[in-house]
Design an enzyme around this catalytic site. Sequence first.
Site, PDB file in Angstrom:
ATOM      1  N   LYS A  80     -22.136  46.988  48.394  1.00  0.00           N
ATOM      2  CA  LYS A  80     -23.517  46.516  48.265  1.00  0.00           C
ATOM      3  C   LYS A  80     -24.530  47.656  48.312  1.00  0.00           C
ATOM      4  CE  LYS A  80     -22.635  42.127  50.695  1.00  0.00           C
ATOM      5  NZ  LYS A  80     -22.791  41.120  49.635  1.00  0.00           N
ATOM      6  N   ARG A 164     -26.496  23.753  42.279  1.00  0.00           N
ATOM      7  CA  ARG A 164     -27.010  22.523  41.659  1.00  0.00           C
ATOM      8  C   ARG A 164     -28.278  22.809  40.857  1.00  0.00           C
ATOM      9  NH1 ARG A 164     -24.963  17.573  42.498  1.00  0.00           N
ATOM     10  NH2 ARG A 164     -23.615  17.209  44.298  1.00  0.00           N
TER      11      ARG A 164
END
Lengths: 291, 188
Positions: A80, A164
């Site tokens: 990262k 979603r």
Amino acid sequence: MTNERYGLNKELAQMLKGGVIMDVTNPEQAKIAEKAGACAVMALERIPADIRAAGGVSRMSDPKMIRGIQDAVSIPVMAKVRIGHFVEAQILEALEIDYIDESEVLSPADDVYHVDKTKFKVPFVCGAKDLGEALRRISEGASMIRTKGEPGTGDVIQAVRHIRAMNAEIRRIAGLSEDELYEAAKQLQVSLDLVQYVHENKRLPVVNFAAGGIATPADAALMMQLGAEGVFVGSGIFKSGNPAKRAAAIVKAVTNYNDAAILAQLSEDLGPAMVGINEQEINIIMAERGQ
Amino acid sequence: MIVGVIAVQGDFAEHEKMLGLLGVEYFQIRQAKDLNKKMDGLIIPGGESTVIGKLLRELGMMDRIKAMIQNGLPVFGTCAGLILLSENIFNDDNVYIGTMPICVKRNAYGRQLGSFTVEAEFKGIGKIPMEFIRAPVIDSMKDGVEILATVNGKIVAAKFGKQLVTAFHPELTSDLSVYQFFIDLVST
């Protein structure tokens, strides 16, 4: 980055599909993860739950520690960098890292600009909460996307919300007429060609994994049934009672995510899951970092 | 003709897309009971060989697949699939399916920065695009293995009986010729 290199970088993400990428903090954990069936490992000094507990500024890991993990395993190694910290990214590229995660888990270095990922040969994965963020990161050169979720919590609610949201917007774009795509591009603050791609293909132009708060085989299968192409598991493994067993169970859950009988077997007797923290109880919302 | 595609991890969807373009019927193999279905050929996709190998073993599929290939089931393995079919892995004690009498070297071109794309000659087909992603190469082989392609002197595609392996990924290009080659192998 040439188009050819970008293509190869997107293709490495395609090889990771259906797999689990695990956070590890030392070579021993990396070997446990590889043996348990991780398709790649994310090398970082502290897993998100510990970053959250310790507070303070969180940065790129020590290159020596990353090299130790590269030497310990044969699978791809990711690491990262802080959002916008292109020098940390240059350093990881010099280490020949297989994938850079420009990650909200670390303290952001720039609150306006992300890394211009087109300037690099190594691939980047970036987090996103919705379609607009995903496409903006892709236009900056990301060759893989993951949901942000809420790292280090063991609470899957945000990862569910993000995937979603992303899928609902993809369905909406797919249903627009072609002359409505200009306005959609304006709303999403992305270029028209990316919106056209989503309209035609009903998916992102790169592989999309789920991340942030996944702690059990059932969580992993939930994300797969919601349309993720693989999962990242961070704190969920090495903050649990039996990391090796839980890691192996999550790997199998991602393969047979649609078979409840297998999921039931896999979920048995895993020991305690990470304790976790509910989203209402946390002080720092990492997912809000980088838009 | 119907082809089973190992779908435990990796880029199996890309293989399915290519089969679809050629009008070949296919199904996914995710667990042992899927091996009970009738199939004329088998594809082992790209992905991480350690992951696919572990899953095949622990989901109770490895020995059955090995027996099916030994009994003549045509098989096509790309990248990780090549590694899984190899009888030996260079500097590695692991053997997975091991039906192809070759020794493979994993990550032969190094890390992702060593991944590349090239056009090269494939025996009986001509020049085709080849995508190498953290790819292996075939280091050595026993008698009876036919070399189908080399890149810079390294063996990157081979055939042994009804077993076809490539170190590169035909499934990531728009070129269907290697699939046609496999389908011909299945049909004859």
